[in-house]
Design a protein around this motif. Structure first.
Motif, PDB file in Angstrom:
ATOM      1  N   ALA A 133      12.060 -12.152 101.487  1.00  0.00           N
ATOM      2  CA  ALA A 133      11.953 -11.445 100.206  1.00  0.00           C
ATOM      3  C   ALA A 133      12.228 -12.373  99.031  1.00  0.00           C
ATOM      4  O   ALA A 133      11.640 -12.219  97.954  1.00  0.00           O
ATOM      5  CB  ALA A 133      12.930 -10.274 100.177  1.00  0.00           C
ATOM      6  N   PHE A 134      13.101 -13.349  99.226  1.00  0.00           N
ATOM      7  CA  PHE A 134      13.497 -14.243  98.134  1.00  0.00           C
ATOM      8  C   PHE A 134      12.444 -15.306  97.816  1.00  0.00           C
ATOM      9  O   PHE A 134      12.144 -15.562  96.640  1.00  0.00           O
ATOM     10  CB  PHE A 134      14.821 -14.923  98.482  1.00  0.00           C
ATOM     11  N   LEU A 135      11.893 -15.957  98.828  1.00  0.00           N
ATOM     12  CA  LEU A 135      11.009 -17.103  98.609  1.00  0.00           C
ATOM     13  C   LEU A 135       9.794 -16.813  97.721  1.00  0.00           C
ATOM     14  O   LEU A 135       9.410 -17.677  96.917  1.00  0.00           O
ATOM     15  CB  LEU A 135      10.563 -17.690  99.949  1.00  0.00           C
ATOM     16  N   PRO A 136       9.157 -15.637  97.807  1.00  0.00           N
ATOM     17  CA  PRO A 136       8.004 -15.388  96.927  1.00  0.00           C
ATOM     18  C   PRO A 136       8.338 -15.379  95.442  1.00  0.00           C
ATOM     19  O   PRO A 136       7.441 -15.461  94.605  1.00  0.00           O
ATOM     20  CB  PRO A 136       7.529 -13.989  97.377  1.00  0.00           C
TER      21      PRO A 136
ATOM     22  N   SER B 272       5.884 -18.834 101.711  1.00  0.00           N
ATOM     23  CA  SER B 272       5.877 -20.124 101.030  1.00  0.00           C
ATOM     24  C   SER B 272       7.098 -20.254 100.137  1.00  0.00           C
ATOM     25  O   SER B 272       7.570 -19.285  99.555  1.00  0.00           O
ATOM     26  CB  SER B 272       4.603 -20.243 100.188  1.00  0.00           C
ATOM     27  N   SER B 273       7.614 -21.484 100.029  1.00  0.00           N
ATOM     28  CA  SER B 273       8.748 -21.740  99.135  1.00  0.00           C
ATOM     29  C   SER B 273       8.289 -22.407  97.841  1.00  0.00           C
ATOM     30  O   SER B 273       9.095 -22.995  97.126  1.00  0.00           O
ATOM     31  CB  SER B 273       9.782 -22.621  99.839  1.00  0.00           C
ATOM     32  N   ASP B 274       6.983 -22.298  97.531  1.00  0.00           N
ATOM     33  CA  ASP B 274       6.463 -22.890  96.298  1.00  0.00           C
ATOM     34  C   ASP B 274       7.232 -22.351  95.092  1.00  0.00           C
ATOM     35  O   ASP B 274       7.417 -21.145  94.942  1.00  0.00           O
ATOM     36  CB  ASP B 274       4.977 -22.558  96.135  1.00  0.00           C
ATOM     37  N   GLY B 275       7.661 -23.246  94.235  1.00  0.00           N
ATOM     38  CA  GLY B 275       8.339 -22.835  93.023  1.00  0.00           C
ATOM     39  C   GLY B 275       9.834 -22.649  93.153  1.00  0.00           C
ATOM     40  O   GLY B 275      10.513 -22.398  92.160  1.00  0.00           O
TER      41      GLY B 275
ATOM     42  N   ASP C   4      10.132 -18.715  82.217  1.00  0.00           N
ATOM     43  CA  ASP C   4      11.090 -19.779  81.938  1.00  0.00           C
ATOM     44  C   ASP C   4      12.272 -19.805  82.900  1.00  0.00           C
ATOM     45  O   ASP C   4      13.135 -20.673  82.782  1.00  0.00           O
ATOM     46  CB  ASP C   4      11.623 -19.651  80.505  1.00  0.00           C
ATOM     47  N   VAL C   5      12.367 -18.853  83.814  1.00  0.00           N
ATOM     48  CA  VAL C   5      13.501 -18.827  84.734  1.00  0.00           C
ATOM     49  C   VAL C   5      13.280 -19.793  85.890  1.00  0.00           C
ATOM     50  O   VAL C   5      12.154 -19.967  86.369  1.00  0.00           O
ATOM     51  CB  VAL C   5      13.748 -17.402  85.273  1.00  0.00           C
ATOM     52  N   VAL C   6      14.343 -20.460  86.324  1.00  0.00           N
ATOM     53  CA  VAL C   6      14.292 -21.351  87.483  1.00  0.00           C
ATOM     54  C   VAL C   6      14.798 -20.580  88.704  1.00  0.00           C
ATOM     55  O   VAL C   6      15.872 -19.986  88.666  1.00  0.00           O
ATOM     56  CB  VAL C   6      15.173 -22.601  87.266  1.00  0.00           C
ATOM     57  N   ILE C   7      14.011 -20.582  89.768  1.00  0.00           N
ATOM     58  CA  ILE C   7      14.421 -19.958  91.023  1.00  0.00           C
ATOM     59  C   ILE C   7      14.926 -21.078  91.929  1.00  0.00           C
ATOM     60  O   ILE C   7      14.196 -22.033  92.212  1.00  0.00           O
ATOM     61  CB  ILE C   7      13.256 -19.216  91.706  1.00  0.00           C
ATOM     62  N   ALA C   8      16.176 -20.983  92.355  1.00  0.00           N
ATOM     63  CA  ALA C   8      16.788 -22.091  93.095  1.00  0.00           C
ATOM     64  C   ALA C   8      17.584 -21.597  94.293  1.00  0.00           C
ATOM     65  O   ALA C   8      17.958 -20.416  94.378  1.00  0.00           O
ATOM     66  CB  ALA C   8      17.690 -22.901  92.167  1.00  0.00           C
ATOM     67  N   SER C   9      17.852 -22.519  95.211  1.00  0.00           N
ATOM     68  CA  SER C   9      18.610 -22.190  96.421  1.00  0.00           C
ATOM     69  C   SER C   9      19.581 -23.326  96.733  1.00  0.00           C
ATOM     70  O   SER C   9      19.217 -24.496  96.686  1.00  0.00           O
ATOM     71  CB  SER C   9      17.657 -21.979  97.601  1.00  0.00           C
TER      72      SER C   9
END
Length: 267
Positions: free
Chosen positions: A88-91, A50-53, A100-105
Motif C-alpha cells: 500500500a505504501f510503495l505506490p 514498484s518503488s519508483d519515487g 512537492d512532498v517527498v515519500i521516503a523510507s
C-alpha cells in the motif's frame, strides 16, 4: 600424509571403471523438503509493487532530507519490508510524483540494537515492535505527525497527506473541485453555497472534466441528504467494488476515479 594420495587414486579408479558420482552442486532443496515457505514478494519479485519515487534513506541521508525545504512522509520499518503495508505504501511515490512532498523510507535492523538507524527511530519515538510507523514532517521541521489510519490502504495515506496541506491531484480529479470539496467539508453552514459555486463552475466544462465535476457535485448532494457519514460508507462500498472479481475490468477505472474524488472530501 598418505590419506590424500590414496583418496585421489581411488577417484581415478572409480572414473576408469565408469562409476558415476552424484551431483552435489545444487545442495539440498529446502523448499521440496518443506523447510519454510518461499514468498517471492518478500524479495521484491513478481507481483511486488514498484518503488519508483520512494527515497530510501539511511542514518546519514535522513538528516539531509527531513527538516529540509520540502515536506517528507517517512516510513520507519524493518530493513526489508514486506506485506500488505508495503504494497500500500510503495505506490505513493508514483501517486505523488508531481507534488512537492517527498515519500521516503528508513529501515533499521530488527536484530542489531546498535544499528545506526535505531537511534533515529528512538529520537522520533518509534519502537521496532510497532513498525511500520508512518510520519509526516512539514518543511523545515523534525517534529513528525504520526499517521493513524489504515496502513494497508494507499488512499488512506493520500487523504492523510492532503489533510496535512499537501497538494495532490489524483487521476480523475480536478484541482479546482478538490478545493471545492475541502471548502464544502470545512464549514457545514456554507455547504449549499459551496455546492452552488461548484455547479456553476461545472457548467463551463466539457468532456471528462464535466463528468468528473458532476461526480463532486453528486457527492455534495448526498452528504447534504445523508450526513458526513456518507463519505466513509461510500468509500467502503467503492473499495469493495474495486476488489470484486465479478466487476468487469473495464468498469474498474470508474470506481478508482470515484475513490480518488471521495478522498478529496475525507481529507
Amino acid at each position: 600424509m598418505m590419506a590424500r594420495p590414496l583418496l585421489l587414486l581411488a577417484c581415478f579408479v572409480a572414473l576408469a571403471s565408469g562409476m558415476e558420482f552424484p551431483d552435489m552442486s545444487g545442495g539440498p532443496d529446502y523448499q521440496d523438503m518443506g523447510v519454510g515457505d518461499y514468498d517471492e514478494s518478500r524479495l521484491g519479485g513478481a507481483g511486488s509493487p514498484s518503488s519508483d519515487g520512494v527515497v530510501m534513506l539511511d542514518h546519514i541521508t535522513y538528516n539531509k532530507v527531513v527538516g529540509g525545504k520540502l515536506p517528507v512522509f517517512v516510513r520507519f520499518d524493518k530493513e526489508y519490508p514486506y506485506g500488505a503495508e508495503d504494497k500500500a505504501f510503495l505506490p505513493l511515490g508514483d501517486e505523488t510524483g508531481w507534488s512537492d512532498v517527498v515519500i521516503a523510507s528508513l529501515g533499521a535492523s530488527e536484530y542489531v540494537s546498535e544499528h545506526k538507524a535505531r537511534q533515529i527511530f528512538a529520537d522520533v519515538g518509534v519502537k521496532m515492535e510497532d513498525t511500520p510507523v508512518f510520519m509526516y514532517f512539514a518543511a523545515g521541521s523534525k517534529e513528525g505527525v504520526t499517521f493513524t489510519g489504515d496502513k494497508t490502504d494507499t488512499k488512506a495515506y493520500i487523504s492523510f497527506l492532503k489533510g496535512q496541506g499537501v497538494e495532490i491531484v489524483l487521476e480523475g480529479c480536478l484541482k479546482a473541485f478538490d478545493l471545492h470539496a475541502h471548502a464544502f467539508m470545512a464549514k457545514s453552514a456554507t455547504r449549499k453555497e459551496v455546492m452552488a459555486k461548484a455547479e456553476a463552475d461545472a457548467s463551463a466544462l466539457q468532456g471528462n472534466d464535466l463528468k468528473a465535476s458532476k461526480g463532486y457535485v453528486q457527492i455534495m448532494k448526498k452528504v447534504l441528504e445523508k450526513g458526513d457519514g456518507y463519505i466513509q460508507t461510500e468509500a467502503e462500498r467503492v473499495k469493495k467494488m474495486l476488489t470484486d472479481r465479478s466487476v468487469p475490468e473495464d468498469k474498474k477505472p470508474h470506481f478508482s476515479n470515484r475513490a480518488n474524488i471521495l478522498s478529496s472530501f475525507s481529507a
